[in-house]
Write a protein that holds these residues in place. Sequence first.
Motif, PDB file in Angstrom:
ATOM      1  N   GLN A  26      -0.296  -4.610 -16.439  1.00 56.82           N
ATOM      2  CA  GLN A  26      -0.999  -4.557 -15.161  1.00 56.82           C
ATOM      3  C   GLN A  26      -0.918  -5.936 -14.534  1.00 56.82           C
ATOM      4  O   GLN A  26      -1.411  -6.905 -15.088  1.00 56.82           O
ATOM      5  N   ASN A  46       8.535   3.187   0.173  1.00 59.91           N
ATOM      6  CA  ASN A  46       9.370   2.941  -1.018  1.00 59.91           C
ATOM      7  C   ASN A  46      10.694   2.295  -0.652  1.00 59.91           C
ATOM      8  O   ASN A  46      11.192   1.431  -1.379  1.00 59.91           O
ATOM      9  N   GLU A  98       6.695  -4.452  -8.278  1.00 60.09           N
ATOM     10  CA  GLU A  98       6.221  -3.066  -8.281  1.00 60.09           C
ATOM     11  C   GLU A  98       4.827  -2.951  -8.895  1.00 60.09           C
ATOM     12  O   GLU A  98       3.988  -2.193  -8.403  1.00 60.09           O
ATOM     13  N   GLN A  99       4.541  -3.713  -9.965  1.00 62.09           N
ATOM     14  CA  GLN A  99       3.217  -3.676 -10.579  1.00 62.09           C
ATOM     15  C   GLN A  99       2.160  -4.281  -9.648  1.00 62.09           C
ATOM     16  O   GLN A  99       1.027  -3.806  -9.603  1.00 62.09           O
ATOM     17  N   LYS A 102       1.329  -1.636  -7.084  1.00 59.09           N
ATOM     18  CA  LYS A 102       0.457  -0.621  -7.698  1.00 59.09           C
ATOM     19  C   LYS A 102      -0.968  -1.130  -7.841  1.00 59.09           C
ATOM     20  O   LYS A 102      -1.930  -0.394  -7.607  1.00 59.09           O
ATOM     21  N   PHE A 105      -2.583  -1.096  -4.440  1.00 59.93           N
ATOM     22  CA  PHE A 105      -2.888   0.288  -4.066  1.00 59.93           C
ATOM     23  C   PHE A 105      -4.083   0.819  -4.849  1.00 59.93           C
ATOM     24  O   PHE A 105      -4.833   1.656  -4.355  1.00 59.93           O
ATOM     25  N   ALA A 106      -4.277   0.340  -6.070  1.00 65.16           N
ATOM     26  CA  ALA A 106      -5.435   0.770  -6.861  1.00 65.16           C
ATOM     27  C   ALA A 106      -6.740   0.331  -6.198  1.00 65.16           C
ATOM     28  O   ALA A 106      -7.765   0.989  -6.347  1.00 65.16           O
ATOM     29  N   GLN A 110      -3.428   4.623  -2.163  1.00 63.77           N
ATOM     30  CA  GLN A 110      -1.971   4.747  -2.084  1.00 63.77           C
ATOM     31  C   GLN A 110      -1.484   4.618  -0.645  1.00 63.77           C
ATOM     32  O   GLN A 110      -1.940   5.342   0.236  1.00 63.77           O
ATOM     33  N   ASN A 111      -0.596   3.659  -0.417  1.00 61.49           N
ATOM     34  CA  ASN A 111       0.074   3.428   0.863  1.00 61.49           C
ATOM     35  C   ASN A 111      -0.860   2.996   1.996  1.00 61.49           C
ATOM     36  O   ASN A 111      -0.505   3.114   3.160  1.00 61.49           O
TER      37      ASN A 111
END
Length: 134
Positions: A26, A46, A98-99, A102, A105-106, A110-111
């Motif tokens: 993470q 993406n 990428e992590q 993520k 986004f958490a 999302q997005n």
Amino acid sequence: MQFATIFYAFAMLFLCAFAAPLESRQEKVSNVKCTGKTPLDFHTSNVALLQICGGIAGKIQKCQGRPTSTVGQSGNVRFTINPVVKGDQINISKGRWEQGIKAAFAVCGQNIPFTATFDGGAVKGDVNVVYEQV
């Protein structure tokens, strides 16, 4: 025969205890600010995500050329990366990038557009990231 079975069982238990963790890494992010409420298009996001540093799709695993800033854009979605230390060079890996996305986004969803600071990603330190609609 029974000794061999017990020895094998203990050996496997020992090996499994020191195996790699089951959870993925993470990435640390800080200063996350959600800058919108409407999610941006998933596919377009993406594609933009992989456009940083002139493109990190496929076999490329790290930002090439050590730029001092970079933009990844597709359609109306843009990612902008700037080092926290002015003049520093970006060398973020695809996995860290990428992590970090993520992790942001958490926090926001999302997005959902955001600004954040990703731990590492530059030669001398961290990077500031902006994810926005243009």
